[in-house]
Design a protein around this motif. Sequence first.
Motif, mmCIF file in Angstrom:
data_model
loop_
_atom_site.group_PDB
_atom_site.id
_atom_site.type_symbol
_atom_site.label_atom_id
_atom_site.label_comp_id
_atom_site.label_asym_id
_atom_site.label_seq_id
_atom_site.Cartn_x
_atom_site.Cartn_y
_atom_site.Cartn_z
ATOM 1 N N GLU A 180 -5.486 0.318 -6.487
ATOM 2 C CA GLU A 180 -5.004 1.689 -6.359
ATOM 3 C C GLU A 180 -3.972 1.745 -5.237
ATOM 4 O OE1 GLU A 180 -8.299 4.242 -5.717
ATOM 5 O OE2 GLU A 180 -9.207 3.882 -7.685
ATOM 6 N N TYR A 181 -3.014 2.647 -5.368
ATOM 7 C CA TYR A 181 -2.012 2.767 -4.317
ATOM 8 C C TYR A 181 -1.529 4.206 -4.206
ATOM 9 C CZ TYR A 181 1.649 3.098 -7.890
ATOM 10 O OH TYR A 181 2.418 3.513 -8.951
ATOM 11 N N THR A 182 -1.001 4.531 -3.047
ATOM 12 C CA THR A 182 -0.335 5.812 -2.820
ATOM 13 C C THR A 182 1.045 5.510 -2.255
ATOM 14 O OG1 THR A 182 -1.277 6.007 -0.595
ATOM 15 C CG2 THR A 182 -2.487 7.054 -2.401
ATOM 16 N N LEU A 183 2.019 6.347 -2.586
ATOM 17 C CA LEU A 183 3.386 6.117 -2.150
ATOM 18 C C LEU A 183 4.069 7.455 -1.935
ATOM 19 C CD1 LEU A 183 5.512 3.855 -1.686
ATOM 20 C CD2 LEU A 183 6.224 4.203 -4.052
ATOM 21 N N SER A 184 4.714 7.602 -0.794
ATOM 22 C CA SER A 184 5.432 8.834 -0.477
ATOM 23 C C SER A 184 6.901 8.518 -0.240
ATOM 24 C CB SER A 184 4.840 9.503 0.774
ATOM 25 O OG SER A 184 5.652 10.593 1.190
ATOM 26 N N LYS A 185 7.780 9.039 -1.091
ATOM 27 C CA LYS A 185 9.211 8.840 -0.910
ATOM 28 C C LYS A 185 9.732 9.660 0.263
ATOM 29 C CE LYS A 185 10.164 7.941 -5.809
ATOM 30 N NZ LYS A 185 10.940 8.380 -6.996
ATOM 31 N N GLU A 186 9.029 10.766 0.572
ATOM 32 C CA GLU A 186 9.467 11.628 1.662
ATOM 33 C C GLU A 186 9.266 10.965 3.017
ATOM 34 O OE1 GLU A 186 7.516 12.629 -0.880
ATOM 35 O OE2 GLU A 186 9.168 13.652 -1.919
ATOM 36 N N THR A 187 8.103 10.345 3.220
ATOM 37 C CA THR A 187 7.799 9.725 4.506
ATOM 38 C C THR A 187 8.075 8.219 4.513
ATOM 39 O OG1 THR A 187 5.488 9.343 3.870
ATOM 40 C CG2 THR A 187 6.022 11.437 4.938
ATOM 41 N N LEU A 188 8.424 7.672 3.340
ATOM 42 C CA LEU A 188 8.638 6.223 3.187
ATOM 43 C C LEU A 188 7.415 5.436 3.643
ATOM 44 C CD1 LEU A 188 12.347 5.834 4.368
ATOM 45 C CD2 LEU A 188 11.469 6.091 2.038
ATOM 46 N N MET A 189 6.249 5.924 3.239
ATOM 47 C CA MET A 189 5.001 5.254 3.572
ATOM 48 C C MET A 189 4.175 5.034 2.308
ATOM 49 S SD MET A 189 3.875 7.185 7.117
ATOM 50 C CE MET A 189 2.511 6.033 7.357
ATOM 51 N N GLY A 190 3.353 4.002 2.315
ATOM 52 C CA GLY A 190 2.503 3.703 1.172
ATOM 53 C C GLY A 190 1.240 2.999 1.612
ATOM 54 N N ALA A 191 0.280 2.954 0.734
ATOM 55 C CA ALA A 191 -0.985 2.280 1.024
ATOM 56 C C ALA A 191 -1.529 1.666 -0.260
ATOM 57 C CB ALA A 191 -2.003 3.253 1.606
ATOM 58 N N VAL A 192 -2.126 0.490 -0.144
ATOM 59 C CA VAL A 192 -2.750 -0.200 -1.266
ATOM 60 C C VAL A 192 -4.235 -0.323 -0.988
ATOM 61 C CG1 VAL A 192 -2.846 -2.325 -2.622
ATOM 62 C CG2 VAL A 192 -0.646 -1.511 -1.741
ATOM 63 N N THR A 193 -5.048 0.088 -1.949
ATOM 64 C CA THR A 193 -6.499 0.011 -1.804
ATOM 65 C C THR A 193 -7.040 -1.107 -2.674
ATOM 66 O OG1 THR A 193 -6.643 2.396 -1.399
ATOM 67 C CG2 THR A 193 -8.679 1.259 -2.028
ATOM 68 N N ILE A 194 -7.690 -2.068 -2.041
ATOM 69 C CA ILE A 194 -8.273 -3.203 -2.746
ATOM 70 C C ILE A 194 -9.764 -2.954 -2.911
ATOM 71 C CG2 ILE A 194 -8.699 -5.691 -2.658
ATOM 72 C CD1 ILE A 194 -6.184 -5.915 -0.921
ATOM 73 N N PRO A 195 -10.319 -3.089 -4.106
ATOM 74 C CA PRO A 195 -11.749 -2.820 -4.312
ATOM 75 C C PRO A 195 -12.614 -3.838 -3.601
ATOM 76 C CG PRO A 195 -10.805 -3.868 -6.242
ATOM 77 C CD PRO A 195 -9.646 -3.566 -5.332
ATOM 78 N N ALA A 196 -13.898 -3.524 -3.463
ATOM 79 C CA ALA A 196 -14.844 -4.491 -2.901
ATOM 80 C C ALA A 196 -14.862 -5.734 -3.783
ATOM 81 C CB ALA A 196 -16.240 -3.864 -2.826
ATOM 82 N N LEU A 197 -14.703 -6.881 -3.162
ATOM 83 C CA LEU A 197 -14.565 -8.127 -3.905
ATOM 84 C C LEU A 197 -15.837 -8.959 -3.821
ATOM 85 C CD1 LEU A 197 -10.947 -9.113 -2.803
ATOM 86 C CD2 LEU A 197 -11.655 -7.864 -4.851
ATOM 87 N N ILE A 198 -16.281 -9.442 -4.987
ATOM 88 C CA ILE A 198 -17.459 -10.305 -5.068
ATOM 89 C C ILE A 198 -17.028 -11.605 -5.737
ATOM 90 C CG2 ILE A 198 -19.806 -10.552 -5.937
ATOM 91 C CD1 ILE A 198 -19.958 -7.511 -6.109
ATOM 92 N N PRO A 199 -17.035 -12.729 -4.993
ATOM 93 C CA PRO A 199 -16.624 -14.008 -5.585
ATOM 94 C C PRO A 199 -17.419 -14.338 -6.836
ATOM 95 C CG PRO A 199 -16.824 -14.215 -3.213
ATOM 96 C CD PRO A 199 -17.385 -12.854 -3.567
ATOM 97 N N GLY A 200 -16.701 -14.734 -7.890
ATOM 98 C CA GLY A 200 -17.346 -15.090 -9.144
ATOM 99 C C GLY A 200 -17.638 -13.922 -10.054
ATOM 100 N N VAL A 201 -17.443 -12.704 -9.561
ATOM 101 C CA VAL A 201 -17.691 -11.504 -10.364
ATOM 102 C C VAL A 201 -16.372 -10.789 -10.672
ATOM 103 C CG1 VAL A 201 -18.867 -9.267 -10.492
ATOM 104 C CG2 VAL A 201 -20.004 -11.220 -9.420
ATOM 105 N N ASN A 202 -15.699 -10.338 -9.629
ATOM 106 C CA ASN A 202 -14.385 -9.714 -9.827
ATOM 107 C C ASN A 202 -13.315 -10.348 -8.954
ATOM 108 O OD1 ASN A 202 -15.186 -8.774 -7.327
ATOM 109 N ND2 ASN A 202 -14.570 -6.648 -7.713
ATOM 110 N N PHE A 203 -13.670 -11.473 -8.319
ATOM 111 C CA PHE A 203 -12.737 -12.172 -7.440
ATOM 112 C C PHE A 203 -12.849 -13.670 -7.667
ATOM 113 C CE2 PHE A 203 -11.792 -13.712 -2.952
ATOM 114 C CZ PHE A 203 -10.427 -13.653 -3.130
ATOM 115 N N PHE A 204 -11.728 -14.282 -8.093
ATOM 116 C CA PHE A 204 -11.730 -15.695 -8.439
ATOM 117 C C PHE A 204 -10.594 -16.391 -7.683
ATOM 118 C CE2 PHE A 204 -13.249 -13.079 -11.898
ATOM 119 C CZ PHE A 204 -14.467 -13.670 -12.218
ATOM 120 N N VAL A 205 -10.964 -17.170 -6.675
ATOM 121 C CA VAL A 205 -9.968 -17.853 -5.851
ATOM 122 C C VAL A 205 -9.475 -19.085 -6.596
ATOM 123 C CG1 VAL A 205 -9.527 -19.010 -3.662
ATOM 124 C CG2 VAL A 205 -11.080 -17.038 -3.753
#
Length: 220
Positions: free
Chosen positions: A136-161
């Motif tokens: 998920e992310y948010t982005l503001s063209k007015e303030t030129l700021m943004g944020a990226v949200t990374i979900p909780a990661l569980i190796p072998g379930v939703n995270f594969f290195v």
Amino acid sequence: MGKFNPNSTFTGSVGNLSIYNVRGLDKPVVRTKGGPTKRQIKTKPSFAATRRNNSEFGGRAKITRQVMDALRPLKYLGDYNIAGPLNSLFIPIQALDTESEHGQRSIELSKNPGLMQGFNLNRRTPFNTIIANPLEYTLSKETLMGAVTIPALIPGVNFFVPGNYSWYKFIAVFGIIQDMFYDPKGYVNKAGKEVRWSFCKFRETDHNHPHSPYLPALHR
């Protein structure tokens, strides 16, 4: 176009052949020389369609360069040359300009930013094979700021290195990509000026590519 598979790593020209390397290919590429001259392409009526295509290719090349400049902090992660695929990605965006004639169509990414979603820097291990959940992310063209949200990661379930790595970190890049509009002297931004990629001066700070600390890959 053929592929040269010698035991040596020779590249260069031999007679009517050019031999060169392409990133992402493990074999040199062979191409024959020849074709029309630059003067013929610029002046002959039979090359009118070629001139229009070249003009629009140049516009896409300029917006492609902007994207590649924004992605420069992540370039070392790529396993192929992204310039061509990026340029091709802007073809359907350019085709959405139905008001301008062929050869002068604009590339307005601001109207169609979603068309770039899913573009990968790595073909062997695409991002969605590492993190299974959408970000998920948010982005503001007015303030030129943004944020990226990374979900909780569980190796072998939703995270594969990929590979045998013990540590990892995330890097997010932010960049200003300006729409490109036709001008007889070449594509320019909305203000009619050549794009200078002014945000590049922040490259040595964390302003345009914040990153996480290194985290243990096997931590639960």
